[in-house]
Every structure is written in structure tokens, then in C-alpha cells.
Enzyme design. Structure first.
Site, PDB file in Angstrom:
ATOM      1  N   LYS A 144       1.317  10.153   7.625  1.00 25.35           N
ATOM      2  CA  LYS A 144       2.430   9.322   7.143  1.00 25.35           C
ATOM      3  C   LYS A 144       2.062   8.619   5.824  1.00 25.35           C
ATOM      4  O   LYS A 144       2.818   8.665   4.864  1.00 25.35           O
ATOM      5  CB  LYS A 144       2.768   8.261   8.197  1.00 25.35           C
ATOM      6  CG  LYS A 144       3.585   7.104   7.661  1.00 25.35           C
ATOM      7  CD  LYS A 144       3.890   6.119   8.732  1.00 25.35           C
ATOM      8  CE  LYS A 144       3.567   4.686   8.584  1.00 25.35           C
ATOM      9  NZ  LYS A 144       3.250   3.951   7.472  1.00 25.35           N
ATOM     10  N   ASN A 145       0.896   7.975   5.801  1.00 33.60           N
ATOM     11  CA  ASN A 145       0.595   7.148   4.640  1.00 33.60           C
ATOM     12  C   ASN A 145       0.233   7.965   3.405  1.00 33.60           C
ATOM     13  O   ASN A 145       0.223   7.432   2.295  1.00 33.60           O
ATOM     14  CB  ASN A 145      -0.479   6.109   4.981  1.00 33.60           C
ATOM     15  CG  ASN A 145       0.095   5.035   5.892  1.00 33.60           C
ATOM     16  OD1 ASN A 145       1.327   4.886   5.986  1.00 33.60           O
ATOM     17  ND2 ASN A 145      -0.767   4.297   6.576  1.00 33.60           N
ATOM     18  N   CYS A 174       6.621  -7.859   5.814  1.00 29.86           N
ATOM     19  CA  CYS A 174       6.692  -6.757   6.766  1.00 29.86           C
ATOM     20  C   CYS A 174       6.504  -7.320   8.146  1.00 29.86           C
ATOM     21  O   CYS A 174       6.474  -8.527   8.340  1.00 29.86           O
ATOM     22  CB  CYS A 174       5.661  -5.683   6.448  1.00 29.86           C
ATOM     23  SG  CYS A 174       4.088  -5.991   7.174  1.00 29.86           S
ATOM     24  N   ARG A 177       3.232  -9.231   2.341  1.00 25.77           N
ATOM     25  CA  ARG A 177       2.361  -8.211   1.752  1.00 25.77           C
ATOM     26  C   ARG A 177       2.377  -8.353   0.237  1.00 25.77           C
ATOM     27  O   ARG A 177       3.285  -7.858  -0.437  1.00 25.77           O
ATOM     28  CB  ARG A 177       2.806  -6.817   2.207  1.00 25.77           C
ATOM     29  CG  ARG A 177       2.513  -6.631   3.692  1.00 25.77           C
ATOM     30  CD  ARG A 177       3.080  -5.383   4.250  1.00 25.77           C
ATOM     31  NE  ARG A 177       2.371  -4.196   3.835  1.00 25.77           N
ATOM     32  CZ  ARG A 177       2.509  -3.007   4.441  1.00 25.77           C
ATOM     33  NH1 ARG A 177       3.308  -2.896   5.475  1.00 25.77           N
ATOM     34  NH2 ARG A 177       1.854  -1.969   4.019  1.00 25.77           N
ATOM     35  N   ASP A 200      -5.166  -0.119  11.336  1.00 25.18           N
ATOM     36  CA  ASP A 200      -3.999   0.447  12.019  1.00 25.18           C
ATOM     37  C   ASP A 200      -4.327   0.922  13.443  1.00 25.18           C
ATOM     38  O   ASP A 200      -3.427   1.222  14.218  1.00 25.18           O
ATOM     39  CB  ASP A 200      -3.391   1.590  11.192  1.00 25.18           C
ATOM     40  CG  ASP A 200      -2.769   1.073   9.907  1.00 25.18           C
ATOM     41  OD1 ASP A 200      -2.486  -0.144   9.833  1.00 25.18           O
ATOM     42  OD2 ASP A 200      -2.565   1.865   8.971  1.00 25.18           O
ATOM     43  N   ARG A 221       9.311   5.266  13.007  1.00 19.12           N
ATOM     44  CA  ARG A 221       8.975   5.214  11.581  1.00 19.12           C
ATOM     45  C   ARG A 221       7.747   6.054  11.269  1.00 19.12           C
ATOM     46  O   ARG A 221       7.619   6.572  10.154  1.00 19.12           O
ATOM     47  CB  ARG A 221       8.675   3.773  11.161  1.00 19.12           C
ATOM     48  CG  ARG A 221       9.888   2.927  10.870  1.00 19.12           C
ATOM     49  CD  ARG A 221       9.466   1.589  10.308  1.00 19.12           C
ATOM     50  NE  ARG A 221       8.382   1.771   9.346  1.00 19.12           N
ATOM     51  CZ  ARG A 221       7.387   0.912   9.137  1.00 19.12           C
ATOM     52  NH1 ARG A 221       7.326  -0.205   9.811  1.00 19.12           N
ATOM     53  NH2 ARG A 221       6.455   1.165   8.245  1.00 19.12           N
TER      54      ARG A 221
HETATM   55  C1  EPZ Z   1      -1.679   0.519   3.628  1.00 22.12           C
HETATM   56  O1  EPZ Z   1      -0.898  -0.623   3.344  1.00 22.12           O
HETATM   57  C2  EPZ Z   1      -1.018   1.184   4.824  1.00 22.12           C
HETATM   58  N1  EPZ Z   1       0.343   1.525   4.476  1.00 22.12           N
HETATM   59  C3  EPZ Z   1      -1.062   0.256   6.030  1.00 22.12           C
HETATM   60  O2  EPZ Z   1      -0.586   0.999   7.151  1.00 22.12           O
HETATM   61  C4  EPZ Z   1      -2.512  -0.167   6.306  1.00 22.12           C
HETATM   62  O3  EPZ Z   1      -2.516  -1.129   7.333  1.00 22.12           O
HETATM   63  C5  EPZ Z   1      -3.149  -0.732   5.047  1.00 22.12           C
HETATM   64  O4  EPZ Z   1      -3.015   0.187   3.937  1.00 22.12           O
HETATM   65  C6  EPZ Z   1      -4.630  -1.037   5.211  1.00 22.12           C
HETATM   66  O5  EPZ Z   1      -5.306   0.146   5.546  1.00 22.12           O
HETATM   67  C7  EPZ Z   1       0.586   2.577   3.724  1.00 22.12           C
HETATM   68  O6  EPZ Z   1      -0.296   3.293   3.303  1.00 22.12           O
HETATM   69  C8  EPZ Z   1       2.006   2.879   3.441  1.00 22.12           C
HETATM   70  P1  EPZ Z   1      -3.432  -2.725   1.234  1.00 22.12           P
HETATM   71  P2  EPZ Z   1      -1.073  -1.360   1.941  1.00 22.12           P
HETATM   72  O7  EPZ Z   1      -2.836  -2.897  -0.115  1.00 22.12           O
HETATM   73  O8  EPZ Z   1      -1.416  -0.363   0.903  1.00 22.12           O
HETATM   74  C9  EPZ Z   1      -4.235  -7.430   0.415  1.00 22.12           C
HETATM   75  C10 EPZ Z   1       0.815   1.512   8.954  1.00 22.12           C
HETATM   76  O9  EPZ Z   1       1.000   0.989  10.070  1.00 22.12           O
HETATM   77  N2  EPZ Z   1      -3.551  -7.192  -0.872  1.00 22.12           N
HETATM   78  O10 EPZ Z   1      -4.627  -1.854   1.367  1.00 22.12           O
HETATM   79  O11 EPZ Z   1       0.118  -2.197   1.717  1.00 22.12           O
HETATM   80  C11 EPZ Z   1      -3.272  -7.338   1.606  1.00 22.12           C
HETATM   81  O12 EPZ Z   1      -2.635  -8.570   1.840  1.00 22.12           O
HETATM   82  C12 EPZ Z   1       0.677   0.660   7.710  1.00 22.12           C
HETATM   83  O13 EPZ Z   1       0.769   2.730   8.772  1.00 22.12           O
HETATM   84  C13 EPZ Z   1      -3.520  -8.194  -1.810  1.00 22.12           C
HETATM   85  O14 EPZ Z   1      -4.022  -9.316  -1.613  1.00 22.12           O
HETATM   86  O15 EPZ Z   1      -2.321  -2.265   2.267  1.00 22.12           O
HETATM   87  C14 EPZ Z   1      -4.204  -6.922   2.712  1.00 22.12           C
HETATM   88  O16 EPZ Z   1      -4.836  -8.058   3.235  1.00 22.12           O
HETATM   89  C15 EPZ Z   1       0.910  -0.780   7.962  1.00 22.12           C
HETATM   90  N3  EPZ Z   1      -2.902  -7.946  -3.016  1.00 22.12           N
HETATM   91  C16 EPZ Z   1      -5.261  -6.053   2.009  1.00 22.12           C
HETATM   92  O17 EPZ Z   1      -5.158  -6.385   0.625  1.00 22.12           O
HETATM   93  C17 EPZ Z   1      -2.326  -6.744  -3.307  1.00 22.12           C
HETATM   94  O18 EPZ Z   1      -1.800  -6.599  -4.433  1.00 22.12           O
HETATM   95  C18 EPZ Z   1      -5.090  -4.551   2.172  1.00 22.12           C
HETATM   96  O19 EPZ Z   1      -3.781  -4.173   1.787  1.00 22.12           O
HETATM   97  C19 EPZ Z   1      -2.368  -5.734  -2.349  1.00 22.12           C
HETATM   98  C20 EPZ Z   1      -2.987  -5.971  -1.135  1.00 22.12           C
END
Ligand code: EPZ
Length: 419
Positions: free
Chosen positions: A22-23, A117, A122, A306, A398
């Protein structure tokens, strides 16, 4: 509104085939906007998030044809807008990839702010910081993120947090920029590598994906014309592995990349669960005596956040007290209250779930509070005595293709009821 009805306490046995990730799919599909031509994508999971994205691309002017259930051909030649307003993207959380893709294609993008979310706010500050480093002006106003550049020029970008989304988005924006972009402290998740491989197969020049330094040498155009197959879903594979262990079953999970599963495999073995693996399969044989464990979720190659909620269900069946420390998201504990309704003994202390093993979980009406919490509820229902009803199934839809069909083939007594 659909609900899942499960009669639990039966071991899952047999073989299950994992769908495309998915991701990866939710990034590869927007990435196709960068190609002024066609591309064929295989192993696309048939899930709600993908269907929504296909719809969004069509509204932007792309033509999408289905070759078969899991293969699509995207023609992005006639994309005619750089704008994706709220109406278009409101049901899509990974909409932020449209920003990087439209900016890379048109040097201009206006996309509704992704917002919160199911497990908290996020932020996208690292995405914005990166776009700005490439020369874009970025403003957030009237609920839109607006990015605009005279030209995009490669630069060195150090990510303050390891972010999957920011790493991928910056690859998308940089792929046709002038010069070389270096992304430092990049995310190393398998789907980051998959997007880089997809873009490279279409003519991009990206090196280092899978390490924490990614170099993107800008190219003038992405030629397209190629076929790309999405990697298997690491989290779906993990969900079935955990379900096998939680029901004391014996399941062979096929179409997996065992390397992607190492952190989970190691923990399962530490919990006294047998894991055997081959080139593209993993067999999990559960038993009655599960050892307690302490887990911390971290960016890849650490234990995936996840898989936190499904693992918590498994640890409810372990002997003694286990902990899961959430190292990625602040608020991933909504599942806890639902599990308590089934007899789980879990306390949340800050970012740590303290899980005391119980002899049994008992079926109850419960709610999926997000996608992975939904999968966890299903595993809890499968392991519990009696009947469980899971509400808010839309979350599971989803991200999991044919979820209950796959479980039924493994012997689960699960059915969907539309009310
Ligand atoms: C991806 O989300 C996945 N989604 C998420 O899976 C997954 O939980 C996550 O990565 C972590 O592995 C998709 O790929 C679509 P991040 P993403 O940016 O990219 C902080 C599922 O259930 N952060 O790696 O949005 C953030 O708050 C979903 O399949 C900032 O501070 O996650 C978090 O604490 C849910 N500033 C950490 O980084 C930013 O600009 C990791 O977030 C971006 C992120």
C-alpha cells in the site's frame, strides 16, 4: 455501514498470498504524474486508498486503464492542472505526494493541506523545508499548501526527523530539478527504495535509496513506457505472521521479501514462536507458550510502528509483562481501550504500553480506530473466545486487499455484514 463478525479461538492454518505494498502504491501512482507519457504498474493492491488516488489522477487529467485487477496503465500526457483542492483529496491521507509530483512536473503545486489523521497531527515541515531548499516558495493559506518555483535546483537537504513521506516527496520534486539533490538522514523503508526503483525504471537517476544518503541527479524528462511491479506489502505480511502466532496457528505467508521482515521475525523467535523462511515465503508456527518481549518501534530497519497494534494483541497472550515503546507516532494507543473491552490488561505510560499477559481474550463489540488498529482488532477477534463484532471496517478496507477472504481461506470464521 459494514461490520466484521468473527467467531474466534480457531488456529489459522494454510497459505496466504501477500498483495502489493500500500505505502509504495500510494507514492508510485502520484509519481506517474512526472512522466509525460505512459507507464504500466503491476502488483497494485486493490484497496480503497489506491482507488481514491486513481480517481484523483483521473480528475487531474490522467487516463487510467485496468489491464487486470492488479495492473494499471497510467497516461499522464494530458495532465492539465497543478491544483488538487480539498474536495478532491479529502479522503486521502497520503495526498502530500501530489505536492512533490506536481511541483516536479509543473514547478507549481496547490494541494489541500493533508491535516490530521486517525492517530494525531501529521506535520509536513520537513517536506516544506526540502521544497524550499530546491528553490520553491511555499505558503500555507486557505487550507492549501501552495508551492511555486521559477526553477528547481538541486541542493543538500538534511532531514531533522527520519520521514518516509518527506524522503519520497523530495525525490519526486528533485527528479527533474537542475543539478544534484542530496537527501541526508533519509528514510530507508522498503517503499522508499521501491519509489526510487520505479522512477529509475522511467529514466530518473537516483542513487543510494535504502541508505540514509540519497542522491538525485536531475534529468530533463522521464521517458516512461516501462512496466514496474510494486514490492510485496511488508505490513500485510507482518499482520498475517502475527495473526498466525496469536491464534497458535501454522501459516505460510507467500510473496514476501524475508529481509523486510527481519525485525518482526527476530521478535517472534524471541517470543518462542517458530519461524521458517525461504526465498519468498515465511512460515510461522505458533504455540501455547509465548514469551514476554520488549519492543521499540523505530524507522526501518527497526520494528515497524505499523505493526505495533497487532503485536500488542499477540503480547496479550504472552506469559508475564511485556512493553511496546512507540518511537515514531505520539498517539498510537487508541486501540488499547478497545482491547481492554476484550479482557486485555494494558496500561499506557507516556509512549509505552505495558501489557500484562492474560489467559484469554473474550469476544466483544469493538471499533477499528485506524487502519492498523483495525487489523489488530481482527487478530484479537480471531484469538478470542466467542463472538467479536468489529465496527468502522472502512479503515481496514483502506489498506488490506480481500482481508476477510484471505483470513477465511486460512480457516477463520469471519464474515462481513452490511447494516
Ligand atoms: C508513513 O507515513 C506511512 N504512510 C505510515 O503508515 C507509517 O506509520 C509511517 O510512514 C512511519 O513508518 C505512508 O507511507 C502513506 P513519516 P508518513 O513522515 O510518511 C514526523 C499506515 O498505517 N514528521 O515517516 O506520514 C512525524 O510526526 C500508515 O500504513 C515530522 O515531524 O510518516 C512522525 O513522528 C499510517 N515532520 C515521524 O516524523 C515531517 O515533515 C515519521 O513520519 C514529517 C514527519
Amino acid at each position: 455501514m459494514d461490520k466484521l463478525v468473527i467467531n474466534g479461538n480457531r488456529p489459522l492454518c494454510g497459505e496466504v498470498y501477500v498483495s502489493g505494498a500500500k505505502n509504495a502504491a500510494v507514492a508510485v501512482i502520484p509519481a506517474a504524474l512526472l512522466i509525460e507519457g505512459t507507464c504500466r504498474i503491476e502488483n497494485v493492491p486493490g484497496i480503497k486508498d489506491v482507488r481514491i488516488l486513481e480517481d484523483i489522477l483521473t480528475q487531474l487529467g490522467a487516463r487510467i486503464e485496468f489491464d487486470d485487477k492488479n495492473s494499471i496503465v497510467i497516461d499522464s500526457q494530458n495532465i492539465n492542472t497543478y491544483s488538487a483542492p480539498y474536495d478532491m483529496i479529502k479522503s486521502m491521507r497520503a495526498s502530500y505526494y501530489l505536492l512533490g509530483a506536481l511541483l516536479g512536473r509543473f514547478k507549481r503545486a496547490e494541494v489541500a493541506f493533508p491535516g490530521g489523521c486517525d492517530f494525531g497531527f501529521r506535520p509536513i515541515d520537513q517536506h516544506i523545508k526540502g521544497f524550499e531548499a530546491l528553490g520553491a516558495r511555499v505558503e500555507v493559506e486557505h487550507g492549501l499548501v501552495k508551492a511555486y518555483a521559477e526553477k528547481l535546483v538541486g541542493n543538500k537537504i538534511y532531514l531533522d526527523v527520519v520521514s518516509v513521506g518527506a524522503t519520497i516527496n523530495l525525490m519526486l520534486a528533485a527528479v527533474k530539478a537542475e543539478g544534484t539533490t542530496v537527501i541526508e538522514n533519509a528514510a530507508k523503508e522498503p517503499h522508499v527504495v521501491d519509489i526510487a526503483n520505479f522512477l529509475n525504471s522511467m529514466g530518473a537517476n537516483i542513487k543510494g535509496a535504502g541508505t540514509d544518503v540519497i542522491k538525485v541527479k536531475g534529468v530533463s524528462a522521464l521517458s516512461g513506457g516501462a512496466t514496474y511491479s510494486i514490492i510485496p506489502d511488508q505490513i500485510e505480511a507482518g499482520t498475517f505472521m502475527i495473526a498466525a502466532a496469536a491464534t497458535a496457528g501454522d501459516v505460510t505467508v507467500r510473496n514476501v521479501i524475508p529481509k523486510h521482515m527481519e525485525s518482526l521475525t527476530a521478535k517472534l523467535m524471541e517470543m518462542n514462536i517458530q519461524v521458517v523462511q525461504g526465498e519468498d515465503w515465511i512460515r510461522v508456527i505458533g504455540g501455547d507458550r509465548i514469551q514476554k518481549a520488549n519492543i521499540k518501534t523505530l524507522p526501518y530497519p527497526g520494528f515497524p510502528t505499523d505493526l505495533h497494534p497487532p503485536t500488542a494483541v499477540l503480547l496479550c497472550r504472552a506469559e508475564g509483562t511485556s512493553t511496546i515503546t512507540e518511537g515514531v507516532w505520539d498517539q498510537r494507543f487508541q486501540y488499547v481501550d478497545e482491547l481492554k473491552r476484550m479482557g486485555a490488561k494494558i496500561k499506557v505510560e507516556g509512549r509505552i504500553a505495558v501489557i500484562e499477559g492474560v489467559p484469554r481474550l473474550t469476544g466483544a463489540p469493538i471499533s477499528a480506530t485506524d487502519l492498523r488498529a483495525g487489523a489488530a482488532m481482527a487478530i484479537a477477534g480471531l484469538a478470542a473466545e466467542g463472538r467479536t463484532e468489529i465496527y468502522n471496517v472502512k479503515y481496514i478496507d483502506r489498506g488490506y486487499e480481500n482481508f476477510e477472504e484471505k483470513l477465511r481461506k486460512l480457516g477463520a470464521d469471519i464474515r462481513r455484514v452490511t447494516e
